[in-house]
Design a protein around this motif. Structure first.
Motif, PDB file in Angstrom:
ATOM      1  N   LEU A 179      43.876 -32.899  34.247  1.00 25.07           N
ATOM      2  CA  LEU A 179      43.088 -31.776  34.759  1.00 25.07           C
ATOM      3  C   LEU A 179      42.665 -31.970  36.221  1.00 25.07           C
ATOM      4  O   LEU A 179      41.666 -31.391  36.650  1.00 25.07           O
ATOM      5  CB  LEU A 179      41.822 -31.595  33.904  1.00 25.07           C
ATOM      6  CG  LEU A 179      42.000 -31.011  32.503  1.00 25.07           C
ATOM      7  CD1 LEU A 179      40.699 -31.136  31.706  1.00 25.07           C
ATOM      8  CD2 LEU A 179      42.437 -29.542  32.561  1.00 25.07           C
ATOM      9  N   LYS A 180      43.393 -32.763  36.979  1.00 24.21           N
ATOM     10  CA  LYS A 180      42.969 -33.082  38.349  1.00 24.21           C
ATOM     11  C   LYS A 180      42.741 -31.829  39.184  1.00 24.21           C
ATOM     12  O   LYS A 180      41.726 -31.712  39.893  1.00 24.21           O
ATOM     13  CB  LYS A 180      44.017 -33.979  39.017  1.00 24.21           C
ATOM     14  CG  LYS A 180      44.030 -35.408  38.515  1.00 24.21           C
ATOM     15  CD  LYS A 180      45.061 -36.231  39.268  1.00 24.21           C
ATOM     16  CE  LYS A 180      45.055 -37.683  38.811  1.00 24.21           C
ATOM     17  NZ  LYS A 180      46.091 -38.495  39.508  1.00 24.21           N
ATOM     18  N   ASN A 181      43.663 -30.887  39.150  1.00 24.23           N
ATOM     19  CA  ASN A 181      43.515 -29.674  39.964  1.00 24.23           C
ATOM     20  C   ASN A 181      42.373 -28.801  39.449  1.00 24.23           C
ATOM     21  O   ASN A 181      41.652 -28.180  40.238  1.00 24.23           O
ATOM     22  CB  ASN A 181      44.813 -28.877  39.964  1.00 24.23           C
ATOM     23  CG  ASN A 181      45.929 -29.580  40.690  1.00 24.23           C
ATOM     24  OD1 ASN A 181      45.692 -30.427  41.558  1.00 24.23           O
ATOM     25  ND2 ASN A 181      47.171 -29.269  40.342  1.00 24.23           N
ATOM     26  N   VAL A 182      42.209 -28.754  38.129  1.00 28.86           N
ATOM     27  CA  VAL A 182      41.113 -27.968  37.540  1.00 28.86           C
ATOM     28  C   VAL A 182      39.766 -28.572  37.931  1.00 28.86           C
ATOM     29  O   VAL A 182      38.831 -27.860  38.312  1.00 28.86           O
ATOM     30  CB  VAL A 182      41.251 -27.903  36.008  1.00 28.86           C
ATOM     31  CG1 VAL A 182      40.041 -27.213  35.389  1.00 28.86           C
ATOM     32  CG2 VAL A 182      42.534 -27.178  35.624  1.00 28.86           C
ATOM     33  N   LEU A 183      39.649 -29.900  37.860  1.00 24.62           N
ATOM     34  CA  LEU A 183      38.387 -30.559  38.196  1.00 24.62           C
ATOM     35  C   LEU A 183      38.004 -30.348  39.658  1.00 24.62           C
ATOM     36  O   LEU A 183      36.822 -30.273  39.985  1.00 24.62           O
ATOM     37  CB  LEU A 183      38.485 -32.060  37.909  1.00 24.62           C
ATOM     38  CG  LEU A 183      38.608 -32.481  36.445  1.00 24.62           C
ATOM     39  CD1 LEU A 183      38.757 -33.996  36.343  1.00 24.62           C
ATOM     40  CD2 LEU A 183      37.416 -32.020  35.630  1.00 24.62           C
ATOM     41  N   SER A 184      38.991 -30.255  40.523  1.00 26.50           N
ATOM     42  CA  SER A 184      38.697 -30.086  41.953  1.00 26.50           C
ATOM     43  C   SER A 184      38.430 -28.635  42.328  1.00 26.50           C
ATOM     44  O   SER A 184      38.019 -28.345  43.452  1.00 26.50           O
ATOM     45  CB  SER A 184      39.858 -30.623  42.796  1.00 26.50           C
ATOM     46  OG  SER A 184      41.048 -29.879  42.556  1.00 26.50           O
ATOM     47  N   GLY A 185      38.642 -27.713  41.402  1.00 27.38           N
ATOM     48  CA  GLY A 185      38.413 -26.306  41.693  1.00 27.38           C
ATOM     49  C   GLY A 185      36.936 -25.987  41.827  1.00 27.38           C
ATOM     50  O   GLY A 185      36.101 -26.499  41.070  1.00 27.38           O
ATOM     51  N   THR A 186      36.606 -25.130  42.763  1.00 27.55           N
ATOM     52  CA  THR A 186      35.196 -24.818  43.032  1.00 27.55           C
ATOM     53  C   THR A 186      34.564 -23.983  41.927  1.00 27.55           C
ATOM     54  O   THR A 186      33.338 -23.927  41.819  1.00 27.55           O
ATOM     55  CB  THR A 186      35.063 -24.067  44.361  1.00 27.55           C
ATOM     56  OG1 THR A 186      35.882 -22.885  44.333  1.00 27.55           O
ATOM     57  CG2 THR A 186      35.504 -24.949  45.523  1.00 27.55           C
ATOM     58  N   GLU A 187      35.393 -23.349  41.064  1.00 31.57           N
ATOM     59  CA  GLU A 187      34.835 -22.526  39.994  1.00 31.57           C
ATOM     60  C   GLU A 187      34.159 -23.382  38.919  1.00 31.57           C
ATOM     61  O   GLU A 187      33.214 -22.939  38.275  1.00 31.57           O
ATOM     62  CB  GLU A 187      35.929 -21.677  39.338  1.00 31.57           C
ATOM     63  CG  GLU A 187      36.621 -20.699  40.259  1.00 31.57           C
ATOM     64  CD  GLU A 187      37.861 -21.318  40.911  1.00 31.57           C
ATOM     65  OE1 GLU A 187      38.646 -20.561  41.489  1.00 31.57           O
ATOM     66  OE2 GLU A 187      38.018 -22.568  40.846  1.00 31.57           O
ATOM     67  N   LEU A 188      34.654 -24.594  38.722  1.00 30.31           N
ATOM     68  CA  LEU A 188      34.180 -25.423  37.610  1.00 30.31           C
ATOM     69  C   LEU A 188      32.798 -25.985  37.900  1.00 30.31           C
ATOM     70  O   LEU A 188      32.577 -26.670  38.894  1.00 30.31           O
ATOM     71  CB  LEU A 188      35.175 -26.563  37.355  1.00 30.31           C
ATOM     72  CG  LEU A 188      34.872 -27.456  36.153  1.00 30.31           C
ATOM     73  CD1 LEU A 188      34.858 -26.661  34.859  1.00 30.31           C
ATOM     74  CD2 LEU A 188      35.888 -28.595  36.066  1.00 30.31           C
ATOM     75  N   ARG A 189      31.862 -25.735  36.981  1.00 27.41           N
ATOM     76  CA  ARG A 189      30.475 -26.143  37.151  1.00 27.41           C
ATOM     77  C   ARG A 189      30.092 -27.333  36.270  1.00 27.41           C
ATOM     78  O   ARG A 189      29.221 -28.116  36.648  1.00 27.41           O
ATOM     79  CB  ARG A 189      29.560 -24.956  36.824  1.00 27.41           C
ATOM     80  CG  ARG A 189      29.769 -23.757  37.728  1.00 27.41           C
ATOM     81  CD  ARG A 189      29.172 -22.470  37.150  1.00 27.41           C
ATOM     82  NE  ARG A 189      27.753 -22.572  36.894  1.00 27.41           N
ATOM     83  CZ  ARG A 189      26.801 -22.348  37.787  1.00 27.41           C
ATOM     84  NH1 ARG A 189      27.125 -21.984  39.026  1.00 27.41           N
ATOM     85  NH2 ARG A 189      25.531 -22.458  37.462  1.00 27.41           N
TER      86      ARG A 189
END
Length: 236
Positions: A153-163
């Protein structure tokens, strides 16, 4: 919702109407204004169903690898909102392919990836961005496969949407470095969920001793630095 009353999760929901309430409340409080939940290890979909019911604008991606449990999950979420829920019959890992999953009698939620058992499809978490909106919160309940899920999930974790990422991790003392490292690298602070008979709260995971009057759960919350929504109790 449909449950298996002799199964661990289903039994709790059948008799009490709830399951792991602090986990759900943590997800709800951190969900943000445009809530999107990725429910990794969704089982029959209790968390996803509550998310859809209590947050009318929410969307859910619910992932469950065991085909018979997936059928119940899909039925439960389709009855609530077929347009706001996407269900996938697979497991999440650090690569795509197949794996084996060992079942636990009367506890489908305790099933785990190993070298024997049912063959299941696995996918890298980042590939799910092609199928669903980026999550604002993620729930991970994968019985020891947390490190591989986070690695994928590297790209998901770095996304600004994820809180926030709320995950189960059975540890009495030190958290596994392969679980901690990707979350810290992506800018998250990790807290353990502590509770008592009346309430729950978050307490920094690195503290060797817990807060007075609470006992530790196996659940943790990785929170994006600087996000402190109303209603969240940070214990001292």
């Amino acid at each position: 919702m449909d449950v298996l009353p002799n199964d661990h999760v289903g039994r709790h929901v059948f008799f009490t109407g709830t399951f792991d309430r602090p986990v759900f409340e943590c997800l709800r409080l951190f969900a943000g204004d445009t809530p999107v939940l990725w429910d990794i290890g969704a089982n029959i979909g209790y968390m996803s169903a509550e998310f859809l019911n209590l947050l009318p604008g929410a969307h859910v991606l619910a992932i469950e690898p065991l085909p018979d449990i997936f059928t119940i999950l899909q039925q439960n979420l389709q009855e609530i909102s077929p347009h706001r829920a996407l269900c996938l019959n697979c497991a999440v890992s650090d690569h795509s392919g197949t794996a084996r999953m060992q079942r636990i009698s009367n506890n489908s939620g305790g099933s785990f990836i190993c070298n024997e058992g049912d063959e299941v499809t696995i996918v890298s978490g980042d590939t799910l961005l092609d199928l669903a909106p980026a999550p604002t919160v993620i729930k991970i309940d994968v019985e020891g496969h947390e490190a591989q899920v986070l690695q994928g999930l590297k790209n998901v974790l770095s996304g600004t949407e994820l809180r926030a990422v709320v995950f189960e991790h059975h540890t009495r003392t030190t958290m596994a470095e392969e679980v901690r490292a990707p979350l810290h690298k992506a800018g998250f602070k990790i807290f353990r969920i502590w509770k008592n008979a009346l309430t729950w709260g978050l307490y920094a995971a690195e503290h060797p001793r817990g807060p007075t009057g609470y006992y530790p759960t196996a659940d943790f919350a990785a929170i994006r630095d600087g996000i402190t929504p109303p209603g969240v109790k940070f214990l001292r």
